[in-house]
Design an enzyme around this catalytic site. Structure first.
Site, PDB file in Angstrom:
ATOM      1  CG  ASP A 126     -22.094 -55.247   4.331  1.00  0.00           C
ATOM      2  OD1 ASP A 126     -23.072 -54.509   4.633  1.00  0.00           O
ATOM      3  OD2 ASP A 126     -22.155 -56.457   3.800  1.00  0.00           O
ATOM      4  CD  GLN A 127     -26.259 -49.364   3.978  1.00  0.00           C
ATOM      5  OE1 GLN A 127     -26.882 -50.316   4.411  1.00  0.00           O
ATOM      6  NE2 GLN A 127     -26.562 -48.352   3.844  1.00  0.00           N
ATOM      7  N   GLY A 153     -21.363 -24.081  -1.625  1.00  0.00           N
ATOM      8  CA  GLY A 153     -21.161 -22.655  -1.023  1.00  0.00           C
ATOM      9  C   GLY A 153     -21.975 -22.404   0.265  1.00  0.00           C
ATOM     10  N   GLY A 154     -22.681 -21.220   0.053  1.00  0.00           N
ATOM     11  CA  GLY A 154     -23.329 -20.826   1.060  1.00  0.00           C
ATOM     12  C   GLY A 154     -22.703 -19.504   1.812  1.00  0.00           C
ATOM     13  CD1 TRP A 155     -22.301 -15.824   6.170  1.00  0.00           C
ATOM     14  CD2 TRP A 155     -22.848 -14.500   4.319  1.00  0.00           C
ATOM     15  NE1 TRP A 155     -21.905 -14.416   6.406  1.00  0.00           N
ATOM     16  CE2 TRP A 155     -22.134 -13.741   5.266  1.00  0.00           C
ATOM     17  CE3 TRP A 155     -23.008 -14.106   3.091  1.00  0.00           C
ATOM     18  CZ2 TRP A 155     -21.964 -12.387   4.912  1.00  0.00           C
ATOM     19  CZ3 TRP A 155     -23.003 -12.752   2.852  1.00  0.00           C
ATOM     20  CH2 TRP A 155     -22.316 -11.967   3.867  1.00  0.00           C
ATOM     21  CG  ASP A 207     -28.648 -24.119  -5.743  1.00  0.00           C
ATOM     22  OD1 ASP A 207     -29.046 -23.256  -6.419  1.00  0.00           O
ATOM     23  OD2 ASP A 207     -28.431 -23.756  -4.483  1.00  0.00           O
ATOM     24  CG  ASP A 209     -25.764 -20.554  -1.491  1.00  0.00           C
ATOM     25  OD1 ASP A 209     -25.941 -19.062  -1.847  1.00  0.00           O
ATOM     26  OD2 ASP A 209     -26.444 -20.944  -0.883  1.00  0.00           O
ATOM     27  CD  GLU A 211     -25.119 -16.674   0.248  1.00  0.00           C
ATOM     28  OE1 GLU A 211     -25.026 -15.799   1.226  1.00  0.00           O
ATOM     29  OE2 GLU A 211     -25.837 -17.777   0.138  1.00  0.00           O
ATOM     30  CE1 TYR A 299     -33.388 -16.419   2.396  1.00  0.00           C
ATOM     31  CE2 TYR A 299     -35.115 -17.205   1.528  1.00  0.00           C
ATOM     32  CZ  TYR A 299     -33.771 -17.450   1.613  1.00  0.00           C
ATOM     33  OH  TYR A 299     -33.115 -18.347   0.947  1.00  0.00           O
ATOM     34  CG  ASP A 300     -32.165 -13.421   5.868  1.00  0.00           C
ATOM     35  OD1 ASP A 300     -32.646 -13.224   6.770  1.00  0.00           O
ATOM     36  OD2 ASP A 300     -31.397 -14.317   5.612  1.00  0.00           O
ATOM     37  CD1 TRP A 438     -32.904 -20.639   5.376  1.00  0.00           C
ATOM     38  CD2 TRP A 438     -31.823 -22.037   4.000  1.00  0.00           C
ATOM     39  NE1 TRP A 438     -31.843 -21.257   6.245  1.00  0.00           N
ATOM     40  CE2 TRP A 438     -31.112 -21.952   5.356  1.00  0.00           C
ATOM     41  CE3 TRP A 438     -31.310 -22.337   2.917  1.00  0.00           C
ATOM     42  CZ2 TRP A 438     -29.952 -22.441   5.597  1.00  0.00           C
ATOM     43  CZ3 TRP A 438     -30.010 -23.258   3.375  1.00  0.00           C
ATOM     44  CH2 TRP A 438     -29.547 -23.161   4.602  1.00  0.00           C
TER      45      TRP A 438
END
Length: 460
Positions: A126-127, A153-155, A207, A209, A211, A299-300, A438
């Site tokens: 019930d929470q 968002g994100g890629w 945040d 994101d 891209e 990175y990447d 990440w």
């Protein structure tokens, strides 16, 4: 299952690799403030330690919020970015149970038993709040200095950002929807879960994101030349509405801040390493006024979809992408050093069928290397086992701040504790804002990488 997010530098030329779909920046071309957190109170300066927690990691990887507590990582973080929130075709933040688009089950519906719960108490039927959101709330109760951010968002989920940011009216509606859903915590009802204010007080900021504004991202992501102007206006709209909500007093009441000064909501973004992408989408001096900090893609720089092996996250690299080059490119465009948070990978990029001899770097490769979750992309905790196996040799370029594994056929480029110590020294020397990672599920069970970063920034 293909998961949202990446942003690498070189995928565009090489073709999108599956690995690219896993990080908050990993695809075509490489594309905070002074808050105190956790046990770092009283230290000077207080570097940010920003870690991304992936919504989908609770499934196959079985990486739970509780693991941040048992590993000791939670006590070392200042910010935890929950990845990701999505934007629909109407330009609004939303959630629900829509395969590939939203996962309310993971977010706030899924019940956890006592063994899987941060506070050791099982969720009840019930929470109103369960799932990752409730566990994050419990984690914050143990670590009052920890800020939890919703990363949007994100890629794979940047598809509709350009539309949402296109006009003053659309920006206002978009930001309002995100604040309503995540900051006010008004979640859609799902059985006994959700409802008005169900997640109130959980998220401490946003945040962004996207891209990428003004340049190509994922195959279905819309971009326009006017994105640069619209992104600047969108960031300001977020700052304006977040500040207005904080000043309204509602934030303090819902967050238990009675009688205290108005709560400040942090605003950050994940931003690219590629100078072309920076210039296409970011009016740096203007947006940095509204951001508390930005997380730099570190990175990447090269990815496993390319036909030649190369470093993915070197601190220095002559004539190539690097952490230092990314920092310098943002500084020379007007970003304050104290608002630049350097991204670091808790994973590696790998190739197999490597020929040409030597140490394997800069050599032709046949394909992305076999890996646990996606070809060419492997968690640090798995790469550490390879390094200790005796089959692979660990190579280092101490001057450039990079490391890689090579067994004569397969090569992995990654960051280990020694590399991270070099990078944290760089952050201190250049008076940057801190470090970002990440993603947290790539670390060892005892948080080896997190500990290395924490000690490096604390000079311990």
């Amino acid at each position: 299952m293909r998961r949202r997010n990446l942003s690498g530098l070189a995928i565009a030329a090489a073709g999108l690799s599956l690995a690219a779909t896993l990080s908050p920046a990993a695809n075509a071309s490489p594309g905070h403030g002074t808050d105190r957190g956790n046990h770092h109170q009283g230290s000077a300066p207080d570097y940010k330690r920003v870690g991304y927690f992936t919504q989908w990691g609770v499934y196959g990887r079985d990486f739970q919020v509780k693991d941040l507590e048992t590993s000791g990582t939670a006590a070392k973080l200042t910010h935890l970015n929950y990845s990701f929130g999505n934007v629909n075709a109407d330009g609004k933040c939303f959630t629900g149970n829509v395969p590939g688009e939203a996962d309310a089950w993971a977010d706030y519906v899924r019940p956890l038993d006592d063994a899987g719960s941060v506070d050791g108490v099982a969720d009840t039927d019930d929470q109103a709040l369960a799932g990752n959101f409730n566990q994050l709330r419990e984690l914050k109760a143990k670590h009052p200095g920890l800020k939890v951010m919703i990363s949007l968002g994100g890629w794979s989920w940047s598809t509709h950002f350009s539309d949402a940011a296109r006009t003053a009216a659309s920006r206002k509606a978009f930001v309002s929807s995100c604040i309503d859903l995540y900051i006010k915590g008004n979640l859609p009802v799902d059985g006994t879960r959700g409802g008005q204010g169900a997640a109130a007080g959980l998220f401490d900021g946003v945040d962004i994101d996207w891209e990428w504004p003004g340049s190509a991202g994922d195959t279905d992501t819309v971009f326009r030349p006017e994105d640069k102007r619209n992104f600047t206006a969108l960031v300001h709209e977020f700052r304006t509405q977040l500040d207005a909500y904080a000043k309204s007093g509602a934030a303090s009441r819902k967050g238990g801040h009675h009688g205290r000064k108005p709560k400040h909501y942090d605003l950050s973004a994940f931003v690219p390493a590629s100078p072309e992408k920076i210039d296409a989408g970011f009016d740096v001096p203007r947006v940095m006024r509204d951001f508390d900090f930005v997380n730099l893609q570190g990175y990447d720089f090269h990815v496993s979809g390319e036909k030649t092996t190369a470093q993915q996250s070197a601190l220095y690299a002559k004539g190539d992408f690097s952490g230092d080059r990314t920092v310098r490119d943002w500084l020379k465009r007007g970003a304050p050093a104290r608002k630049l948070v350097l991204g670091m990978p808790f994973y590696g990029q790998g190739w197999t069928g490597v020929t040409g001899g030597g140490d394997g770097l800069g050599q032709p490769a046949a394909a992305p290397a076999p890996a646990t979750w996606a070809a060419g992309y492997e968690d640090y905790k798995a790469l550490k086992k390879l390094a200790e196996s005796g089959t692979y040799k660990v190579h280092r370029n101490v001057r450039d701040g990079s490391a890689w594994l090579f067994d004569g056929t397969t090569l992995w480029t990654y960051d280990d504790p020694q590399v991270l110590r070099t990078k944290t020294a760089y952050i201190r020397d250049h008076r940057l804002g801190g470090a970002m990672f990440w993603s947290l599920d790539g670390d060892t069970d005892d948080g080896e990488l997190m500990t290395a970063v924490d000690r490096g920034l604390s000079r311990r």
